[in-house]
Write a protein that holds these residues in place. Structure first.
Motif, PDB file in Angstrom:
ATOM      1  N   GLY A 254       0.826  -1.203   0.000  1.00 40.89           N
ATOM      2  CA  GLY A 254       0.000   0.000   0.000  1.00 40.89           C
ATOM      3  C   GLY A 254       0.855   1.246   0.000  1.00 40.89           C
ATOM      4  N   GLN A 255       0.215   2.367  -0.198  1.00 37.27           N
ATOM      5  CA  GLN A 255       0.930   3.630  -0.238  1.00 37.27           C
ATOM      6  C   GLN A 255       0.878   4.272   1.137  1.00 37.27           C
ATOM      7  N   ASN A 256       1.957   4.883   1.531  1.00 40.15           N
ATOM      8  CA  ASN A 256       2.044   5.395   2.881  1.00 40.15           C
ATOM      9  C   ASN A 256       2.935   6.629   2.954  1.00 40.15           C
ATOM     10  N   ILE A 257       2.466   7.624   3.657  1.00 42.15           N
ATOM     11  CA  ILE A 257       3.249   8.826   3.936  1.00 42.15           C
ATOM     12  C   ILE A 257       3.299   8.978   5.442  1.00 42.15           C
ATOM     13  N   ASP A 258       4.494   9.078   6.003  1.00 43.82           N
ATOM     14  CA  ASP A 258       4.643   9.211   7.450  1.00 43.82           C
ATOM     15  C   ASP A 258       5.307  10.537   7.798  1.00 43.82           C
ATOM     16  N   GLN A 259       4.711  11.228   8.748  1.00 45.96           N
ATOM     17  CA  GLN A 259       5.315  12.437   9.284  1.00 45.96           C
ATOM     18  C   GLN A 259       4.890  12.546  10.738  1.00 45.96           C
ATOM     19  N   PRO A 260       5.687  13.243  11.567  1.00 43.81           N
ATOM     20  CA  PRO A 260       5.323  13.334  12.987  1.00 43.81           C
ATOM     21  C   PRO A 260       3.994  14.050  13.151  1.00 43.81           C
ATOM     22  N   THR A 261       3.280  13.667  14.191  1.00 51.01           N
ATOM     23  CA  THR A 261       1.956  14.229  14.431  1.00 51.01           C
ATOM     24  C   THR A 261       2.034  15.672  14.887  1.00 51.01           C
ATOM     25  N   GLU A 262       2.988  15.946  15.758  1.00 46.43           N
ATOM     26  CA  GLU A 262       3.072  17.286  16.345  1.00 46.43           C
ATOM     27  C   GLU A 262       4.515  17.617  16.698  1.00 46.43           C
ATOM     28  N   MET A 263       4.875  18.897  16.538  1.00 43.38           N
ATOM     29  CA  MET A 263       6.187  19.362  16.950  1.00 43.38           C
ATOM     30  C   MET A 263       6.020  20.726  17.598  1.00 43.38           C
ATOM     31  N   THR A 264       6.935  21.028  18.501  1.00 44.08           N
ATOM     32  CA  THR A 264       6.929  22.327  19.175  1.00 44.08           C
ATOM     33  C   THR A 264       8.281  22.977  18.981  1.00 44.08           C
ATOM     34  N   ALA A 265       8.274  24.279  18.722  1.00 48.85           N
ATOM     35  CA  ALA A 265       9.530  25.014  18.542  1.00 48.85           C
ATOM     36  C   ALA A 265       9.355  26.417  19.097  1.00 48.85           C
ATOM     37  N   THR A 266      10.483  27.110  19.231  1.00 46.60           N
ATOM     38  CA  THR A 266      10.484  28.450  19.819  1.00 46.60           C
ATOM     39  C   THR A 266      10.604  29.501  18.724  1.00 46.60           C
ATOM     40  N   GLU A 267       9.923  30.589  18.917  1.00 48.92           N
ATOM     41  CA  GLU A 267       9.994  31.718  17.990  1.00 48.92           C
ATOM     42  C   GLU A 267      11.462  32.104  17.751  1.00 48.92           C
ATOM     43  N   GLY A 268      11.804  32.305  16.469  1.00 50.54           N
ATOM     44  CA  GLY A 268      13.175  32.668  16.124  1.00 50.54           C
ATOM     45  C   GLY A 268      14.090  31.488  15.859  1.00 50.54           C
ATOM     46  N   ALA A 269      13.650  30.315  16.237  1.00 50.87           N
ATOM     47  CA  ALA A 269      14.489  29.120  16.085  1.00 50.87           C
ATOM     48  C   ALA A 269      14.304  28.491  14.698  1.00 50.87           C
ATOM     49  N   ILE A 270      14.926  27.307  14.531  1.00 51.39           N
ATOM     50  CA  ILE A 270      14.822  26.526  13.290  1.00 51.39           C
ATOM     51  C   ILE A 270      14.146  25.198  13.634  1.00 51.39           C
ATOM     52  N   VAL A 271      13.297  24.715  12.722  1.00 46.26           N
ATOM     53  CA  VAL A 271      12.666  23.407  12.933  1.00 46.26           C
ATOM     54  C   VAL A 271      12.697  22.624  11.624  1.00 46.26           C
ATOM     55  N   GLN A 272      12.879  21.334  11.748  1.00 46.47           N
ATOM     56  CA  GLN A 272      12.894  20.439  10.581  1.00 46.47           C
ATOM     57  C   GLN A 272      11.765  19.431  10.718  1.00 46.47           C
ATOM     58  N   ILE A 273      10.917  19.364   9.733  1.00 45.57           N
ATOM     59  CA  ILE A 273       9.789  18.427   9.736  1.00 45.57           C
ATOM     60  C   ILE A 273      10.082  17.350   8.695  1.00 45.57           C
ATOM     61  N   ASN A 274      10.144  16.119   9.156  1.00 52.79           N
ATOM     62  CA  ASN A 274      10.505  15.003   8.283  1.00 52.79           C
ATOM     63  C   ASN A 274       9.282  14.326   7.680  1.00 52.79           C
ATOM     64  N   CYS A 275       9.515  13.725   6.528  1.00 47.54           N
ATOM     65  CA  CYS A 275       8.458  12.986   5.838  1.00 47.54           C
ATOM     66  C   CYS A 275       9.095  11.788   5.140  1.00 47.54           C
ATOM     67  N   THR A 276       8.578  10.604   5.394  1.00 44.28           N
ATOM     68  CA  THR A 276       9.027   9.421   4.650  1.00 44.28           C
ATOM     69  C   THR A 276       7.840   8.871   3.881  1.00 44.28           C
ATOM     70  N   TYR A 277       8.140   8.277   2.739  1.00 40.57           N
ATOM     71  CA  TYR A 277       7.044   7.839   1.882  1.00 40.57           C
ATOM     72  C   TYR A 277       7.352   6.500   1.216  1.00 40.57           C
ATOM     73  N   GLN A 278       6.274   5.781   0.974  1.00 41.07           N
ATOM     74  CA  GLN A 278       6.328   4.556   0.168  1.00 41.07           C
ATOM     75  C   GLN A 278       5.133   4.638  -0.770  1.00 41.07           C
ATOM     76  N   THR A 279       5.415   4.844  -2.032  1.00 41.06           N
ATOM     77  CA  THR A 279       4.329   5.013  -2.996  1.00 41.06           C
ATOM     78  C   THR A 279       4.594   4.187  -4.245  1.00 41.06           C
ATOM     79  N   SER A 280       3.550   3.980  -5.016  1.00 44.50           N
ATOM     80  CA  SER A 280       3.691   3.282  -6.290  1.00 44.50           C
ATOM     81  C   SER A 280       4.099   4.313  -7.326  1.00 44.50           C
ATOM     82  N   GLY A 281       5.385   4.463  -7.493  1.00 43.62           N
ATOM     83  CA  GLY A 281       5.913   5.461  -8.413  1.00 43.62           C
ATOM     84  C   GLY A 281       6.079   6.810  -7.729  1.00 43.62           C
ATOM     85  N   PHE A 282       6.785   7.679  -8.398  1.00 45.36           N
ATOM     86  CA  PHE A 282       7.081   8.988  -7.808  1.00 45.36           C
ATOM     87  C   PHE A 282       7.150  10.026  -8.921  1.00 45.36           C
TER      88      PHE A 282
END
Lengths: 109, 116
Positions: free
Chosen positions: A1-29
């Motif tokens: 099956g096709q699947n996209i995974d990313q974290p449900t929730e993240m918290t960060a501070t104003e002025g800072a840097i945040v990285q949101i990850n995404c992994t995927y398994q799909t039929s073709g790209f």
């Protein structure tokens, strides 16, 4: 099956840097999209990656590794208005967008 | 900046009633879509439309759903006999291209449907 995974929730501070990850398994790209969605509003387009590497657009950057089925969205100099859900979506071999559930980003002062 | 407009912004209906959600896509766009998002859940694809016919549809888009482009500007989603589980935000989107990987969807603000 096709699947996209990313974290449900993240918290960060104003002025800072945040990285949101995404992994995927799909039929073709045919590309990976990042959309921003404020509560109760429509998704708005942030970025598109189809080749490996980093795409930079102002405070936002998006990275793609097709061999790893992995992408991240990097947000710099966070502002309170960046509090939103960030949706990762992959276009499969049928040119259909497969959506992740979204990452809710909470920015604290 | 061109935008996709949707009406109504919110509709409350009784179970079993018919509902029509309306969308005006961006004028030079050729591909039209309907998505839905149940509160707190992921965006789900319903249907895509090109050249006056459905090009793709999901399992969600069963016989109770239909789409139409009645004139040169409107794109409608009809739900024939609404069920409680149809309560969701319905987003219309349009794009210039459909078969290209560089396709970018522009979304409307959404129509919130509440079925009682």
């Amino acid at each position: 099956g096709q699947n996209i995974d990313q974290p449900t929730e993240m918290t960060a501070t104003e002025g800072a840097i945040v990285q949101i990850n995404c992994t995927y398994q799909t039929s073709g790209f045919n590309g990976l999209f990042w959309y921003q969605q404020h509560a109760g509003e429509a998704p708005t387009f942030l970025s598109y990656n189809v080749l490996d590497g980093l795409e930079e657009k102002g405070r936002f950057s998006s990275f793609l590794s097709r061999s790893k089925g992995y992408s991240y969205l990097l947000l710099k100099e966070l502002q309170m208005k960046d509090s939103a859900s960030y949706l990762c979506a992959v276009m499969d071999s049928n040119y259909q967008l497969i959506w992740g559930a979204g990452t809710k980003l909470i920015i604290k002062p | 900046e061109p935008e996709v407009t949707q009406t109504p912004s919110h509709q409350v209906t009784q179970m079993g009633q018919e509902v029509i959600l309306r969308c005006v896509p961006i004028s030079n766009h050729l591909y039209f879509y309907w998505y839905r998002q149940i509160l707190g859940q992921k965006v789900e694809f319903l249907v895509s439309f090109y050249n006056n016919e459905i090009s793709e549809k999901s399992e969600i888009f069963d016989d109770q759903f239909s789409v139409e482009r009645p004139d040169g500007s409107n794109f409608t989603l009809k739900i024939r006999s609404t069920k409680l589980e149809d309560s969701a935000m319905y987003f219309c989107a349009s794009s210039v291209a459909g078969g290209s990987g560089a396709n970018v969807l522009t979304f409307g603000a959404g129509s919130r449907l509440t079925v009682l």
